[in-house]
Scaffold this motif. Structure first.
Motif, PDB file in Angstrom:
ATOM      1  N   LEU A 328     123.836-104.870  38.379  1.00  0.00           N
ATOM      2  CA  LEU A 328     124.932-104.983  39.333  1.00  0.00           C
ATOM      3  C   LEU A 328     124.314-105.064  40.723  1.00  0.00           C
ATOM      4  N   TRP A 329     124.830-105.997  41.532  1.00  0.00           N
ATOM      5  CA  TRP A 329     124.310-106.253  42.876  1.00  0.00           C
ATOM      6  C   TRP A 329     125.404-105.813  43.839  1.00  0.00           C
ATOM      7  N   ALA A 330     125.289-104.590  44.322  1.00  0.00           N
ATOM      8  CA  ALA A 330     126.393-103.938  45.022  1.00  0.00           C
ATOM      9  C   ALA A 330     126.155-103.850  46.518  1.00  0.00           C
ATOM     10  N   GLY A 331     127.180-104.161  47.283  1.00  0.00           N
ATOM     11  CA  GLY A 331     127.136-103.963  48.725  1.00  0.00           C
ATOM     12  C   GLY A 331     127.438-102.519  49.071  1.00  0.00           C
ATOM     13  N   VAL A 332     126.687-101.955  50.009  1.00  0.00           N
ATOM     14  CA  VAL A 332     126.892-100.554  50.381  1.00  0.00           C
ATOM     15  C   VAL A 332     127.808-100.490  51.607  1.00  0.00           C
ATOM     16  N   PRO A 333     128.515 -99.392  51.797  1.00  0.00           N
ATOM     17  CA  PRO A 333     129.406 -99.267  52.956  1.00  0.00           C
ATOM     18  C   PRO A 333     128.666 -99.430  54.281  1.00  0.00           C
ATOM     19  N   ALA A 334     129.320-100.081  55.218  1.00  0.00           N
ATOM     20  CA  ALA A 334     128.705-100.332  56.523  1.00  0.00           C
ATOM     21  C   ALA A 334     128.365 -99.042  57.256  1.00  0.00           C
ATOM     22  N   SER A 335     129.018 -97.960  56.875  1.00  0.00           N
ATOM     23  CA  SER A 335     128.773 -96.683  57.555  1.00  0.00           C
ATOM     24  C   SER A 335     127.352 -96.180  57.356  1.00  0.00           C
ATOM     25  N   PHE A 336     126.623 -96.753  56.385  1.00  0.00           N
ATOM     26  CA  PHE A 336     125.243 -96.319  56.161  1.00  0.00           C
ATOM     27  C   PHE A 336     124.263 -97.017  57.105  1.00  0.00           C
ATOM     28  N   GLU A 337     124.723 -98.029  57.840  1.00  0.00           N
ATOM     29  CA  GLU A 337     123.869 -98.678  58.828  1.00  0.00           C
ATOM     30  C   GLU A 337     123.560 -97.688  59.950  1.00  0.00           C
ATOM     31  N   GLN A 338     122.310 -97.587  60.302  1.00  0.00           N
ATOM     32  CA  GLN A 338     121.849 -96.670  61.347  1.00  0.00           C
ATOM     33  C   GLN A 338     122.091 -95.200  60.990  1.00  0.00           C
ATOM     34  N   ARG A 339     122.350 -94.923  59.697  1.00  0.00           N
ATOM     35  CA  ARG A 339     122.541 -93.534  59.272  1.00  0.00           C
ATOM     36  C   ARG A 339     121.252 -92.737  59.476  1.00  0.00           C
ATOM     37  N   VAL A 340     120.129 -93.371  59.171  1.00  0.00           N
ATOM     38  CA  VAL A 340     118.828 -92.739  59.367  1.00  0.00           C
ATOM     39  C   VAL A 340     117.973 -93.686  60.203  1.00  0.00           C
ATOM     40  N   ALA A 341     117.396 -93.181  61.266  1.00  0.00           N
ATOM     41  CA  ALA A 341     116.614 -94.013  62.172  1.00  0.00           C
ATOM     42  C   ALA A 341     115.482 -94.723  61.425  1.00  0.00           C
ATOM     43  N   GLY A 342     115.390 -96.006  61.645  1.00  0.00           N
ATOM     44  CA  GLY A 342     114.312 -96.780  61.044  1.00  0.00           C
ATOM     45  C   GLY A 342     114.596 -97.284  59.648  1.00  0.00           C
ATOM     46  N   LEU A 343     115.726 -96.904  59.070  1.00  0.00           N
ATOM     47  CA  LEU A 343     116.069 -97.349  57.720  1.00  0.00           C
ATOM     48  C   LEU A 343     117.245 -98.314  57.761  1.00  0.00           C
ATOM     49  N   SER A 344     117.199 -99.313  56.873  1.00  0.00           N
ATOM     50  CA  SER A 344     118.347-100.194  56.714  1.00  0.00           C
ATOM     51  C   SER A 344     119.433 -99.461  55.937  1.00  0.00           C
ATOM     52  N   ALA A 345     120.627-100.036  55.894  1.00  0.00           N
ATOM     53  CA  ALA A 345     121.750 -99.385  55.213  1.00  0.00           C
ATOM     54  C   ALA A 345     121.453 -99.156  53.736  1.00  0.00           C
ATOM     55  N   ASP A 346     120.824-100.135  53.082  1.00  0.00           N
ATOM     56  CA  ASP A 346     120.537 -99.989  51.649  1.00  0.00           C
ATOM     57  C   ASP A 346     119.472 -98.922  51.401  1.00  0.00           C
ATOM     58  N   GLU A 347     118.511 -98.793  52.338  1.00  0.00           N
ATOM     59  CA  GLU A 347     117.522 -97.728  52.207  1.00  0.00           C
ATOM     60  C   GLU A 347     118.165 -96.357  52.409  1.00  0.00           C
ATOM     61  N   ALA A 348     118.991 -96.242  53.438  1.00  0.00           N
ATOM     62  CA  ALA A 348     119.642 -94.959  53.719  1.00  0.00           C
ATOM     63  C   ALA A 348     120.558 -94.554  52.570  1.00  0.00           C
ATOM     64  N   PHE A 349     121.270 -95.518  52.019  1.00  0.00           N
ATOM     65  CA  PHE A 349     122.150 -95.253  50.876  1.00  0.00           C
ATOM     66  C   PHE A 349     121.333 -94.741  49.687  1.00  0.00           C
ATOM     67  N   SER A 350     120.240 -95.425  49.372  1.00  0.00           N
ATOM     68  CA  SER A 350     119.419 -95.057  48.216  1.00  0.00           C
ATOM     69  C   SER A 350     118.796 -93.686  48.391  1.00  0.00           C
ATOM     70  N   GLN A 351     118.322 -93.397  49.592  1.00  0.00           N
ATOM     71  CA  GLN A 351     117.686 -92.116  49.858  1.00  0.00           C
ATOM     72  C   GLN A 351     118.679 -90.965  49.737  1.00  0.00           C
ATOM     73  N   ALA A 352     119.862 -91.138  50.332  1.00  0.00           N
ATOM     74  CA  ALA A 352     120.861 -90.072  50.300  1.00  0.00           C
ATOM     75  C   ALA A 352     121.423 -89.884  48.900  1.00  0.00           C
ATOM     76  N   LEU A 353     121.589 -90.974  48.150  1.00  0.00           N
ATOM     77  CA  LEU A 353     122.102 -90.869  46.782  1.00  0.00           C
ATOM     78  C   LEU A 353     121.161 -90.063  45.909  1.00  0.00           C
ATOM     79  N   LEU A 354     119.865 -90.283  46.050  1.00  0.00           N
ATOM     80  CA  LEU A 354     118.904 -89.499  45.279  1.00  0.00           C
ATOM     81  C   LEU A 354     118.964 -88.036  45.685  1.00  0.00           C
ATOM     82  N   ALA A 355     118.999 -87.767  46.985  1.00  0.00           N
ATOM     83  CA  ALA A 355     118.987 -86.387  47.463  1.00  0.00           C
ATOM     84  C   ALA A 355     120.222 -85.617  47.014  1.00  0.00           C
ATOM     85  N   GLN A 356     121.383 -86.259  47.070  1.00  0.00           N
ATOM     86  CA  GLN A 356     122.630 -85.542  46.801  1.00  0.00           C
ATOM     87  C   GLN A 356     123.050 -85.550  45.336  1.00  0.00           C
ATOM     88  N   TYR A 357     122.730 -86.655  44.611  1.00  0.00           N
ATOM     89  CA  TYR A 357     123.255 -86.799  43.244  1.00  0.00           C
ATOM     90  C   TYR A 357     122.183 -87.145  42.211  1.00  0.00           C
TER      91      TYR A 357
END
Length: 407
Positions: A328-357
């Protein structure tokens, strides 16, 4: 050292490990990985028996690079059943140790880096072997962005004529990785016309051809050529594998078929390179290509899995059932853009998903390159639904809860 090695970029999973350095997954959840496209369904029992039975005689001799006649005939018979295509197994087909090594080796066979502007064209996002094969073959990669309006199929019309003029090799992937788009006949017609005009070779990666969700199976390159009156498969080579079809990625077994004038030098290259397949694996592979019941059951499992998982994720993410493949090729919510400095939205999404779930997905930007000022993988993640249905469904529910709590 070969100076071209310095041009290779880190593999996506190496980048993923670095992204996750210092991240402690939530211990309340068992780990679930949707990151690597490695089949997890059980390998067929008959195939394991065939492999075991062939060990007594299959380890005592050096194998011929050209392959055993029985295996080559089994592959040719499968092409006839699957695509209604006839090939001469002695001149138009060659067993290989999985499509990955063959795709790489083929580029080294056909590329001529002494010609000015030697170019290899392929989709963006893409399977990383295409880029590595181009660079180590002394050619320049040209990245063709995917078109979201066409299920993220490559937009070949965006390639300038001047680029096609210096192209030596075109990699196509249908069904595609990561979005699963299937190339229709008209698209094949366009690429064949371009190949005729400019003389480049087409390498068609079709390793996901047997995992599909529509009633009609995906069109293959040889099939398309045959329908268009190109029964000699001029400048066309198609690559397929048992890894996904039969759930045996560790077997490292596949075959290539196509233009006899390309098979001959490829065999010469592989003879020197050491590309012969173990005789026991050849025997097991012949049995696998001759049997379809396990393939139908495998496809049924994927269809049932995607039917349950996709709706759960579609409620919270931009995602839809692909034409084929197991991603599945999924778009992540725009709110993850600039969530973590230096990371793209897809990186920030992946990092937080691992940490939380404690769920692993692969950032889409790791499967693509910045080209023309754009990385077409940014803002998306690839999810490999390769585990059993219950595990994938649990991952989907966690992702849905994660999105709800973070947007």
């Amino acid at each position: 050292m070969n100076p071209l090695l310095s041009r290779l970029q880190p593999y996506p999973f190496e980048r993923l490990r670095k992204l996750f350095e210092g991240i402690t997954p939530n211990p309340e959840f068992d780990a679930i990985s949707l990151g690597i496209g490695e089949p997890k369904h059980a390998a067929p029992e008959f195939l394991k028996r065939s492999l075991s039975a062939a060990l007594d005689t299959g380890l005592s001799n050096y194998p011929a690079t050209a392959g055993q006649p029985a295996l080559k005939q089994a592959c040719a018979d499968w092409l006839k059943r699957r695509y209604s295509v006839s090939v001469d197994p002695s001149t138009q087909l060659l067993p290989v140790n999985g499509s990955r090594e063959a795709l790489f080796a083929f580029a080294q066979t056909v590329l001529d880096p002494t010609l000015p502007g030697a170019t290899v064209v392929f989709p963006n996002p893409f399977y990383q072997i295409y880029e590595g094969a181009a660079l180590l073959g002394g050619a320049e990669p040209y990245y063709v962005a995917s078109d979201p309006k066409r299920n993220f199929a490559a937009d070949w019309s965006a390639v300038p004529e001047a680029v096609w003029a210096r192209t030596q090799l075109l990699f196509v992937c249908s069904p595609g990785n990561p979005a699963g788009a299937v190339m229709p006949l008209n698209e094949w017609r366009t690429l064949f016309e371009l190949s005729d005009r400019h003389g480049f070779v087409i390498a068609s990666d079709e390793c996901y051809s047997e995992i599909y969700f529509r009633d009609e199976p995906p069109l293959g390159g040889l099939e398309a050529a045959n329908r268009l009156g190109r029964a000699d498969f001029k400048r066309l080579m198609c690559f397929t594998s048992l890894s996904k079809r039969s759930n045996v990625p560790g077997l490292r077994s596949g075959f290539v078929a196509g233009d006899a004038s390309l098979i001959k030098p490829f065999l010469l290259y592989r003879t020197y390179h050491g590309g012969a397949m173990c005789p026991a694996i050849q025997a097991a592979s012949a049995a696998a290509w001759a049997e379809e019941t396990h393939v139908e059951d495998n496809r049924r499992q994927y269809r049932e899995k995607f039917a349950q998982v996709t709706p759960v994720l579609a409620e919270v993410l931009d995602v839809a059932l692909p034409d084929a493949s197991f991603y599945l090729w999924a778009g992540v919510p725009a709110s993850f853009e600039q969530r973590v400095a230096g990371l793209s939205a897809d990186e920030a999404f992946s990092q937080a998903l691992l940490a939380q779930y404690n769920v692993t997905v692969l950032p889409g930007s790791y499967l693509a390159r910045d080209f023309g000022g754009v990385n077409p993988g940014k803002g998306r993640v690839r999810m490999a639904l390769v585990a059993e249905t219950a595990e994938c469904l649990e991952a989907a529910r966690r992702i849905a809860d994660f999105v709800a709590r973070n947007t």
